[in-house]
Design an enzyme around this catalytic site. Structure first.
Site, PDB file in Angstrom:
ATOM      1  N   GLY A  37       0.818  -1.203   0.000  1.00  0.00           N
ATOM      2  CA  GLY A  37       0.000   0.000   0.000  1.00  0.00           C
ATOM      3  C   GLY A  37       0.852   1.253   0.000  1.00  0.00           C
ATOM      4  O   GLY A  37       2.015   1.216  -0.410  1.00  0.00           O
ATOM      5  N   HIS A  40       2.293   4.871  -4.808  1.00  0.00           N
ATOM      6  CA  HIS A  40       2.768   6.069  -5.489  1.00  0.00           C
ATOM      7  C   HIS A  40       2.975   5.725  -6.959  1.00  0.00           C
ATOM      8  O   HIS A  40       2.686   4.600  -7.392  1.00  0.00           O
ATOM      9  CB  HIS A  40       4.057   6.589  -4.833  1.00  0.00           C
ATOM     10  CG  HIS A  40       5.106   5.522  -4.641  1.00  0.00           C
ATOM     11  ND1 HIS A  40       5.705   4.866  -5.696  1.00  0.00           N
ATOM     12  CD2 HIS A  40       5.623   4.970  -3.511  1.00  0.00           C
ATOM     13  CE1 HIS A  40       6.566   3.991  -5.233  1.00  0.00           C
ATOM     14  NE2 HIS A  40       6.535   4.012  -3.906  1.00  0.00           N
ATOM     15  N   GLU A  41       3.501   6.678  -7.696  1.00  0.00           N
ATOM     16  CA  GLU A  41       3.661   6.525  -9.141  1.00  0.00           C
ATOM     17  C   GLU A  41       4.489   5.280  -9.496  1.00  0.00           C
ATOM     18  O   GLU A  41       4.290   4.669 -10.540  1.00  0.00           O
ATOM     19  CB  GLU A  41       4.308   7.815  -9.671  1.00  0.00           C
ATOM     20  CG  GLU A  41       4.171   8.091 -11.138  1.00  0.00           C
ATOM     21  CD  GLU A  41       2.772   7.906 -11.711  1.00  0.00           C
ATOM     22  OE1 GLU A  41       2.692   7.312 -12.801  1.00  0.00           O
ATOM     23  OE2 GLU A  41       1.783   8.340 -11.083  1.00  0.00           O
ATOM     24  N   HIS A  43       4.400   2.323  -7.990  1.00  0.00           N
ATOM     25  CA  HIS A  43       3.476   1.184  -8.028  1.00  0.00           C
ATOM     26  C   HIS A  43       2.597   1.248  -9.284  1.00  0.00           C
ATOM     27  O   HIS A  43       2.339   0.232  -9.920  1.00  0.00           O
ATOM     28  CB  HIS A  43       2.553   1.195  -6.802  1.00  0.00           C
ATOM     29  CG  HIS A  43       3.264   1.076  -5.486  1.00  0.00           C
ATOM     30  ND1 HIS A  43       3.430   2.143  -4.636  1.00  0.00           N
ATOM     31  CD2 HIS A  43       3.836   0.012  -4.876  1.00  0.00           C
ATOM     32  CE1 HIS A  43       4.075   1.740  -3.553  1.00  0.00           C
ATOM     33  NE2 HIS A  43       4.340   0.458  -3.665  1.00  0.00           N
ATOM     34  N   LYS A 155      13.654  -1.223  -7.841  1.00  0.00           N
ATOM     35  CA  LYS A 155      14.039  -0.378  -6.703  1.00  0.00           C
ATOM     36  C   LYS A 155      14.522  -1.239  -5.538  1.00  0.00           C
ATOM     37  O   LYS A 155      15.506  -0.925  -4.888  1.00  0.00           O
ATOM     38  CB  LYS A 155      12.825   0.468  -6.308  1.00  0.00           C
ATOM     39  CG  LYS A 155      12.837   1.052  -4.928  1.00  0.00           C
ATOM     40  CD  LYS A 155      13.755   2.247  -4.840  1.00  0.00           C
ATOM     41  CE  LYS A 155      13.549   3.029  -3.572  1.00  0.00           C
ATOM     42  NZ  LYS A 155      13.352   2.237  -2.369  1.00  0.00           N
ATOM     43  N   GLN A 159      15.546  -7.766  -3.171  1.00  0.00           N
ATOM     44  CA  GLN A 159      14.260  -8.464  -3.050  1.00  0.00           C
ATOM     45  C   GLN A 159      13.892  -9.160  -4.361  1.00  0.00           C
ATOM     46  O   GLN A 159      13.442 -10.321  -4.362  1.00  0.00           O
ATOM     47  CB  GLN A 159      13.168  -7.469  -2.661  1.00  0.00           C
ATOM     48  CG  GLN A 159      11.750  -8.013  -2.802  1.00  0.00           C
ATOM     49  CD  GLN A 159      10.711  -7.064  -2.264  1.00  0.00           C
ATOM     50  OE1 GLN A 159      10.561  -6.943  -1.054  1.00  0.00           O
ATOM     51  NE2 GLN A 159       9.971  -6.390  -3.134  1.00  0.00           N
ATOM     52  N   ARG A 193       8.513   5.446   1.762  1.00  0.00           N
ATOM     53  CA  ARG A 193       9.174   6.018   2.947  1.00  0.00           C
ATOM     54  C   ARG A 193       9.619   7.466   2.723  1.00  0.00           C
ATOM     55  O   ARG A 193      10.016   8.123   3.678  1.00  0.00           O
ATOM     56  CB  ARG A 193      10.357   5.144   3.368  1.00  0.00           C
ATOM     57  CG  ARG A 193       9.914   3.789   3.930  1.00  0.00           C
ATOM     58  CD  ARG A 193      11.025   3.037   4.633  1.00  0.00           C
ATOM     59  NE  ARG A 193      10.497   1.938   5.441  1.00  0.00           N
ATOM     60  CZ  ARG A 193      10.432   0.657   5.037  1.00  0.00           C
ATOM     61  NH1 ARG A 193      10.862   0.320   3.842  1.00  0.00           N
ATOM     62  NH2 ARG A 193       9.933  -0.271   5.835  1.00  0.00           N
TER      63      ARG A 193
HETATM   64  O1  PAF Z   1       8.044  -4.682  -2.062  1.00  0.00           O
HETATM   65  C1  PAF Z   1       7.105  -4.722  -1.259  1.00  0.00           C
HETATM   66  O2  PAF Z   1       6.232  -3.832  -1.205  1.00  0.00           O
HETATM   67  C2  PAF Z   1       6.996  -5.884  -0.306  1.00  0.00           C
HETATM   68  O3  PAF Z   1       8.248  -6.289   0.119  1.00  0.00           O
HETATM   69  C3  PAF Z   1       6.193  -7.068  -0.889  1.00  0.00           C
HETATM   70  C4  PAF Z   1       6.864  -7.634  -2.104  1.00  0.00           C
HETATM   71  C5  PAF Z   1       4.798  -6.596  -1.229  1.00  0.00           C
HETATM   72  C6  PAF Z   1       6.080  -8.188   0.147  1.00  0.00           C
HETATM   73  O4  PAF Z   1       5.433  -7.766   1.300  1.00  0.00           O
END
Ligand code: PAF
Length: 283
Positions: A37, A40-41, A43, A155, A159, A193
């Site tokens: 959630g 922002h742009e 996403h 970004k 991950q 953030r």
């Molecule tokens: O990148 C994120 O926003 C989070 O780490 C994710 C992939 C939704 C997992 O909670």
């Protein structure tokens, strides 16, 4: 007044199950955009990138307690469901926003933890349980939503590597798509953030990207890597950042890079005030 269309809200596991069954029955290609959630742009760019490749778009919004370390901002993390829904408008078909108990029931004890890209001494040095939390929730979201495709931003480059590795190792039937980082006009990478930055910190923050681009340029010119990185750290620290790391790594394994002949990335994490910012670029 124009009719204002919005995505369907699937606020629990049961609603998700019903919707997914209907989509699967009609053989629709489903793409998942997992988020926490505070959209922002950046996403929205993930949504746009994947839209052409799927019949149905599902955004999950779940602030995952398991990926925050105790000292981090889990309870303060921005929760803005109504605004998020507004921003998505009708660009996605549904938003899955489960309660914590639908992801982690009271008796939940399983976790997924990786070595390899999750243990290369980048984020994991400062957030030792973070990727275990990310991998576990992403696996669970994949299993609950059974998407054909899922998109993740570059970004959070480590991950992205962790998720790709998990998908390979477990043969999860999901096609992982990477999306480029979206930046403000002055170079600051978009992040949920960034709202924590004071005015002065916000003004200083683009130095992270500028330092990355300068260091990448010097590496491409053949300057000595240790020197380039040390000078990059010094530039940031002189402007008030506390640098957790600034590292040059191979793009696929995240092992230390030694040549520009292979794809590589510069990755940085730096704190300013109470905010920790991360960024990375290709070299
Ligand atoms: O990148 C994120 O926003 C989070 O780490 C994710 C992939 C939704 C997992 O909670």
């Amino acid at each position: 007044m124009a009719h204002h269309r919005r995505a369907e809200l699937l606020s629990d596991r049961a609603a998700l199950r019903t919707r997914m069954a209907a989509w699967r029955e009609s053989h629709q290609i489903v793409a998942l955009v997992p988020t926490m959630g505070a959209l922002h742009e950046g996403h929205l760019s993930l949504v746009r990138l994947i839209a052409a490749r799927a019949d149905r778009l599902l955004v999950s919004i779940f602030v995952n307690p398991a990926q925050f370390t105790p000292s981090e901002d889990f309870s303060a993390y921005p929760r803005t469901l109504e605004a998020d829904r507004e921003k998505l408008g009708a660009t996605v078909d549904a938003i899955y926003c489960p309660p914590v108990a639908d992801i982690y029931p009271a008796d939940f004890v399983t976790s997924i933890s990786l070595e390899g890209p999750a243990t290369t001494g980048l984020e994991d040095r400062f957030r030792p349980t973070h990727f275990k939390g990310v991998a576990t929730v992403v696996a669970k979201l994949f299993l609950q939503t059974t998407p054909h495709l899922a998109v993740f931003g570059e970004k959070d480059f480590q991950q992205l590597c962790v998720i790709r590795q998990m998908v390979r190792d477990l043969e999860l039937p999901v096609n992982v798509v990477a999306a480029p980082t979206i930046r403000e006009a002055d170079g600051l990478a978009l992040s949920s953030r960034n709202v924590y930055l004071s005015e002065g910190e916000r003004a200083a923050a683009p130095l992270i990207y500028h330092t990355l681009t300068q260091c990448a340029e010097r590496l491409r010119q053949g300057d000595e890597a240790n020197l380039v990185l040390a000078e990059g750290v010094a530039i940031l620290e002189k402007s008030g950042f506390s640098v957790d790391y600034l590292e040059w790594r191979q793009a696929d394994t995240l092992q230390p890079a030694t040549t520009i002949e292979q794809p590589s990335r510069l990755l940085v994490a730096a704190r300013i005030g109470v905010t920790r910012l991360i960024d990375n670029i290709a070299v």
